[in-house]
Design a protein around this motif. Structure first.
Motif, PDB file in Angstrom:
ATOM      1  N   LYS A  53       0.839  -1.202   0.000  1.00 42.54           N
ATOM      2  CA  LYS A  53       0.000   0.000   0.000  1.00 42.54           C
ATOM      3  C   LYS A  53       0.875   1.254   0.000  1.00 42.54           C
ATOM      4  O   LYS A  53       0.623   2.195  -0.752  1.00 42.54           O
ATOM      5  N   GLU A  54       1.913   1.235   0.821  1.00 39.63           N
ATOM      6  CA  GLU A  54       2.858   2.353   0.893  1.00 39.63           C
ATOM      7  C   GLU A  54       3.479   2.641  -0.474  1.00 39.63           C
ATOM      8  O   GLU A  54       3.552   3.792  -0.917  1.00 39.63           O
ATOM      9  N   VAL A  55       3.923   1.591  -1.142  1.00 36.24           N
ATOM     10  CA  VAL A  55       4.585   1.736  -2.443  1.00 36.24           C
ATOM     11  C   VAL A  55       3.616   2.284  -3.486  1.00 36.24           C
ATOM     12  O   VAL A  55       3.945   3.213  -4.234  1.00 36.24           O
ATOM     13  N   VAL A  56       2.416   1.732  -3.551  1.00 38.41           N
ATOM     14  CA  VAL A  56       1.432   2.196  -4.536  1.00 38.41           C
ATOM     15  C   VAL A  56       1.045   3.643  -4.253  1.00 38.41           C
ATOM     16  O   VAL A  56       0.998   4.474  -5.169  1.00 38.41           O
ATOM     17  N   ASP A  57       0.773   3.957  -2.998  1.00 32.11           N
ATOM     18  CA  ASP A  57       0.385   5.328  -2.658  1.00 32.11           C
ATOM     19  C   ASP A  57       1.462   6.331  -3.060  1.00 32.11           C
ATOM     20  O   ASP A  57       1.156   7.393  -3.585  1.00 32.11           O
ATOM     21  N   SER A  58       2.731   5.991  -2.840  1.00 33.91           N
ATOM     22  CA  SER A  58       3.804   6.925  -3.181  1.00 33.91           C
ATOM     23  C   SER A  58       4.035   6.998  -4.695  1.00 33.91           C
ATOM     24  O   SER A  58       4.502   8.011  -5.197  1.00 33.91           O
ATOM     25  N   THR A  59       3.709   5.932  -5.422  1.00 31.51           N
ATOM     26  CA  THR A  59       3.914   5.915  -6.874  1.00 31.51           C
ATOM     27  C   THR A  59       2.754   6.564  -7.619  1.00 31.51           C
ATOM     28  O   THR A  59       2.958   7.418  -8.488  1.00 31.51           O
TER      29      THR A  59
END
Length: 114
Positions: A23-29
């Motif tokens: 979730k962290e990775v998708v949100d930042s991307t």
């Protein structure tokens, strides 16, 4: 007994931990981006590379497989299935689905104990 439990937790594939990382990775991307065909390639590459980097940073004894699908919301259907032949006591998988206004992002991670 606590020492044994702590050691087994350190070596466990924890779905909630992995899902939170995804979730962290998708949100930042993706953030608040609108679907753009030209950006799908770079987004996909960034998502799988950053996910793998963060998973490796957990320092757990796993080999990881990370896949991602980015699809524009057009009303079309999408059906995906997978199956694994592995040791369910040590191996695991996690899926995170990001549902934005103009696209879907689906990430799968498979963790195979070393």
């Amino acid at each position: 007994m606590d020492g044994l439990r702590d050691e087994s937790e350190e070596k466990a594939f924890v779905v909630d931990e992995v899902t939170s990382l995804l979730k962290e990775v998708v949100d930042s991307t993706i953030q608040n981006a609108t679907y753009s065909h030209n950006k799908v390639g770079p987004w996909s590459t960034n998502i799988v590379e950053q996910s793998l980097k963060k998973l490796a940073g957990l320092n757990k004894p796993f080999k990881y497989i990370v896949t991602t699908t980015i699809m524009q919301k057009t009303g079309a259907g999408l059906h995906v299935a997978s199956t694994c032949y592995w040791d369910a006591t040590t191996d695991g998988s996690a899926t995170y689905k990001f549902d934005a206004k103009t696209m879907y992002v689906i990430i799968n991670v498979y963790g195979l104990a070393i």
